[in-house]
Write a protein that holds these residues in place. Structure first.
Motif, PDB file in Angstrom:
ATOM      1  N   ARG A  31      16.472  24.101  70.101  1.00 53.63           N
ATOM      2  CA  ARG A  31      16.849  24.951  71.221  1.00 53.63           C
ATOM      3  C   ARG A  31      15.773  25.920  71.351  1.00 53.63           C
ATOM      4  O   ARG A  31      14.957  26.358  70.587  1.00 53.63           O
ATOM      5  CB  ARG A  31      17.971  25.956  70.896  1.00 53.63           C
ATOM      6  CG  ARG A  31      18.585  26.813  71.955  1.00 53.63           C
ATOM      7  CD  ARG A  31      19.859  27.412  71.528  1.00 53.63           C
ATOM      8  NE  ARG A  31      20.386  28.398  72.827  1.00 53.63           N
ATOM      9  CZ  ARG A  31      20.462  29.644  72.668  1.00 53.63           C
ATOM     10  NH1 ARG A  31      20.438  30.120  71.635  1.00 53.63           N
ATOM     11  NH2 ARG A  31      20.806  30.309  73.809  1.00 53.63           N
ATOM     12  N   LEU A  32      15.290  26.027  72.622  1.00 54.22           N
ATOM     13  CA  LEU A  32      14.195  26.752  73.127  1.00 54.22           C
ATOM     14  C   LEU A  32      14.814  28.113  73.093  1.00 54.22           C
ATOM     15  O   LEU A  32      15.955  28.475  73.314  1.00 54.22           O
ATOM     16  CB  LEU A  32      13.868  26.460  74.557  1.00 54.22           C
ATOM     17  CG  LEU A  32      13.075  25.229  74.713  1.00 54.22           C
ATOM     18  CD1 LEU A  32      12.729  24.895  76.254  1.00 54.22           C
ATOM     19  CD2 LEU A  32      11.924  24.956  73.782  1.00 54.22           C
ATOM     20  N   PRO A  33      13.751  29.238  72.829  1.00 56.00           N
ATOM     21  CA  PRO A  33      14.269  30.795  72.911  1.00 56.00           C
ATOM     22  C   PRO A  33      14.795  30.878  74.334  1.00 56.00           C
ATOM     23  O   PRO A  33      14.466  30.148  75.449  1.00 56.00           O
ATOM     24  CB  PRO A  33      12.759  31.277  72.977  1.00 56.00           C
ATOM     25  CG  PRO A  33      11.892  30.536  72.386  1.00 56.00           C
ATOM     26  CD  PRO A  33      12.233  29.170  72.642  1.00 56.00           C
ATOM     27  N   GLY A  34      15.648  31.887  74.431  1.00 51.85           N
ATOM     28  CA  GLY A  34      16.436  32.106  75.590  1.00 51.85           C
ATOM     29  C   GLY A  34      15.490  32.795  76.563  1.00 51.85           C
ATOM     30  O   GLY A  34      14.342  33.080  76.378  1.00 51.85           O
ATOM     31  N   CYS A  39      10.754  35.902  78.909  1.00 54.94           N
ATOM     32  CA  CYS A  39      10.398  36.926  79.640  1.00 54.94           C
ATOM     33  C   CYS A  39       9.609  37.895  79.140  1.00 54.94           C
ATOM     34  O   CYS A  39       8.470  38.488  79.474  1.00 54.94           O
ATOM     35  CB  CYS A  39      11.585  37.530  80.741  1.00 54.94           C
ATOM     36  SG  CYS A  39      12.438  36.478  81.687  1.00 54.94           S
ATOM     37  N   VAL A  40      10.169  38.415  77.874  1.00 54.39           N
ATOM     38  CA  VAL A  40       9.459  39.351  77.122  1.00 54.39           C
ATOM     39  C   VAL A  40       8.072  38.979  76.616  1.00 54.39           C
ATOM     40  O   VAL A  40       6.986  39.639  76.709  1.00 54.39           O
ATOM     41  CB  VAL A  40      10.454  40.078  76.006  1.00 54.39           C
ATOM     42  CG1 VAL A  40       9.692  40.994  75.110  1.00 54.39           C
ATOM     43  CG2 VAL A  40      11.464  40.912  76.651  1.00 54.39           C
ATOM     44  N   GLU A  41       8.096  37.464  76.150  1.00 58.62           N
ATOM     45  CA  GLU A  41       6.873  37.023  75.528  1.00 58.62           C
ATOM     46  C   GLU A  41       5.856  36.833  76.535  1.00 58.62           C
ATOM     47  O   GLU A  41       4.660  37.298  76.216  1.00 58.62           O
ATOM     48  CB  GLU A  41       7.096  35.691  74.994  1.00 58.62           C
ATOM     49  CG  GLU A  41       5.967  35.121  74.331  1.00 58.62           C
ATOM     50  CD  GLU A  41       6.199  33.677  73.693  1.00 58.62           C
ATOM     51  OE1 GLU A  41       5.289  32.880  73.398  1.00 58.62           O
ATOM     52  OE2 GLU A  41       7.441  33.199  73.403  1.00 58.62           O
ATOM     53  N   PHE A  42       6.045  36.344  77.674  1.00 54.37           N
ATOM     54  CA  PHE A  42       5.217  36.174  78.710  1.00 54.37           C
ATOM     55  C   PHE A  42       4.927  37.298  79.604  1.00 54.37           C
ATOM     56  O   PHE A  42       3.965  37.241  80.680  1.00 54.37           O
ATOM     57  CB  PHE A  42       5.682  34.878  79.557  1.00 54.37           C
ATOM     58  CG  PHE A  42       5.246  33.601  78.631  1.00 54.37           C
ATOM     59  CD1 PHE A  42       3.919  33.156  78.327  1.00 54.37           C
ATOM     60  CD2 PHE A  42       6.364  32.848  78.079  1.00 54.37           C
ATOM     61  CE1 PHE A  42       3.644  32.053  77.514  1.00 54.37           C
ATOM     62  CE2 PHE A  42       6.267  31.927  77.268  1.00 54.37           C
ATOM     63  CZ  PHE A  42       4.955  31.597  76.906  1.00 54.37           C
ATOM     64  N   THR A  48      10.486  33.352  87.142  1.00 55.11           N
ATOM     65  CA  THR A  48       9.381  32.657  86.833  1.00 55.11           C
ATOM     66  C   THR A  48       9.565  32.012  85.526  1.00 55.11           C
ATOM     67  O   THR A  48       9.299  30.648  85.516  1.00 55.11           O
ATOM     68  CB  THR A  48       8.289  33.893  86.192  1.00 55.11           C
ATOM     69  OG1 THR A  48       8.214  34.601  87.735  1.00 55.11           O
ATOM     70  CG2 THR A  48       6.929  33.134  86.338  1.00 55.11           C
ATOM     71  N   VAL A  49      10.239  32.423  84.570  1.00 53.36           N
ATOM     72  CA  VAL A  49      10.646  31.693  83.480  1.00 53.36           C
ATOM     73  C   VAL A  49      11.662  30.353  83.900  1.00 53.36           C
ATOM     74  O   VAL A  49      11.423  29.313  83.428  1.00 53.36           O
ATOM     75  CB  VAL A  49      11.340  32.589  82.325  1.00 53.36           C
ATOM     76  CG1 VAL A  49      11.832  31.664  81.405  1.00 53.36           C
ATOM     77  CG2 VAL A  49      10.383  33.696  81.808  1.00 53.36           C
ATOM     78  N   ARG A  50      12.482  30.705  84.681  1.00 44.77           N
ATOM     79  CA  ARG A  50      13.405  29.611  85.091  1.00 44.77           C
ATOM     80  C   ARG A  50      12.624  28.404  85.883  1.00 44.77           C
ATOM     81  O   ARG A  50      12.992  27.304  85.641  1.00 44.77           O
ATOM     82  CB  ARG A  50      14.567  30.149  85.884  1.00 44.77           C
ATOM     83  CG  ARG A  50      15.490  30.922  85.163  1.00 44.77           C
ATOM     84  CD  ARG A  50      16.460  31.504  86.308  1.00 44.77           C
ATOM     85  NE  ARG A  50      17.577  31.956  85.512  1.00 44.77           N
ATOM     86  CZ  ARG A  50      18.598  32.967  85.792  1.00 44.77           C
ATOM     87  NH1 ARG A  50      18.516  33.180  87.093  1.00 44.77           N
ATOM     88  NH2 ARG A  50      19.496  33.472  85.175  1.00 44.77           N
ATOM     89  N   ARG A  51      11.730  29.056  86.650  1.00 45.69           N
ATOM     90  CA  ARG A  51      10.785  27.783  87.297  1.00 45.69           C
ATOM     91  C   ARG A  51      10.254  26.925  86.186  1.00 45.69           C
ATOM     92  O   ARG A  51      10.261  25.897  86.399  1.00 45.69           O
ATOM     93  CB  ARG A  51       9.937  28.413  88.324  1.00 45.69           C
ATOM     94  CG  ARG A  51       9.093  27.551  89.234  1.00 45.69           C
ATOM     95  CD  ARG A  51       8.136  28.382  90.297  1.00 45.69           C
ATOM     96  NE  ARG A  51       7.613  27.419  91.011  1.00 45.69           N
ATOM     97  CZ  ARG A  51       6.568  27.727  91.776  1.00 45.69           C
ATOM     98  NH1 ARG A  51       6.336  29.178  92.132  1.00 45.69           N
ATOM     99  NH2 ARG A  51       6.114  26.863  92.418  1.00 45.69           N
ATOM    100  N   ALA A  52       9.543  27.711  85.234  1.00 43.92           N
ATOM    101  CA  ALA A  52       8.953  26.944  84.368  1.00 43.92           C
ATOM    102  C   ALA A  52       9.692  25.991  83.376  1.00 43.92           C
ATOM    103  O   ALA A  52       9.247  24.741  83.308  1.00 43.92           O
ATOM    104  CB  ALA A  52       8.117  28.035  83.103  1.00 43.92           C
ATOM    105  N   LEU A  53      11.028  26.458  83.240  1.00 48.22           N
ATOM    106  CA  LEU A  53      11.757  25.632  82.394  1.00 48.22           C
ATOM    107  C   LEU A  53      12.479  24.541  83.328  1.00 48.22           C
ATOM    108  O   LEU A  53      12.544  23.352  82.698  1.00 48.22           O
ATOM    109  CB  LEU A  53      13.289  26.345  81.958  1.00 48.22           C
ATOM    110  CG  LEU A  53      12.961  27.370  80.830  1.00 48.22           C
ATOM    111  CD1 LEU A  53      13.964  28.603  80.460  1.00 48.22           C
ATOM    112  CD2 LEU A  53      12.487  26.786  79.714  1.00 48.22           C
ATOM    113  N   SER A  54      12.682  24.800  84.772  1.00 43.56           N
ATOM    114  CA  SER A  54      12.756  23.754  85.593  1.00 43.56           C
ATOM    115  C   SER A  54      11.879  22.702  85.668  1.00 43.56           C
ATOM    116  O   SER A  54      12.163  21.318  85.787  1.00 43.56           O
ATOM    117  CB  SER A  54      13.149  24.054  87.200  1.00 43.56           C
ATOM    118  OG  SER A  54      13.371  23.287  87.661  1.00 43.56           O
TER     119      SER A  54
END
Length: 151
Positions: A31-34, A39-42, A48-54
């Motif tokens: 499982r990838l981090p939530g 969001c906090v890491e980057f 933006t995170v959702r777009r990357a995961l998509s």
């Protein structure tokens, strides 16, 4: 209004996560981090995170389990849903040469009848093959095995 996230930040995140998947930091089935953690890491917004995961999902590197999270794709894991089972069987037929490049796949209704599932389940399986880059949809004509599918 000033932009809060750098232009192309999702591409940077996509590249970083792709690297972690390919180097084994995130093992198959892991499982990838939530989204919040990423969001906090980057230091970016959730969209933006959702777009990357998509983007990673479109590449076939991760799977999404609604309400559970994002998981690294595991080729060895058995299909969990009927649509995944159908997609896996059709993928095997494409990779084995039963369906050659340019061949039409059975339609949604044919698949629904053959497997005893709803038309929506059949469509979901076919869309999974499109997302994986194995087939292309020609509106009004059907779905066809792509010419550039690796064997």
């Amino acid at each position: 209004m000033a932009r809060r996230t750098a232009w192309g930040a999702y591409a940077r995140i996509t590249t970083a996560l792709r690297q972690r998947i390919t180097d084994g930091t995130y093992a198959p089935g892991a499982r990838l981090p939530g989204e919040v953690v990423l969001c906090v890491e980057f230091g970016v917004a959730r969209n933006t995170v959702r777009r990357a995961l998509s983007a990673l999902q479109d590449e076939g590197l991760i799977n999404v389990r609604t309400g559970v999270g994002h998981f690294v794709r595991d080729e060895a894991a058995p299909p969990r849903t009927r649509s995944e089972h159908i997609a896996a069987q059709l993928r095997q037929q494409i990779e084995s040469g039963h369906f050659l490049p340019g061949d039409a796949l059975p339609g949604e209704m044919q698949i629904a009848r053959r497997y005893g599932v709803s038309r929506f389940t059949a469509r979901t399986a076919l869309v999974a093959l499109e997302t994986a880059g194995l087939v292309t949809c020609v509106h009004g004509k059907g779905r066809f095995v792509r010419q550039d599918v690796p064997r």
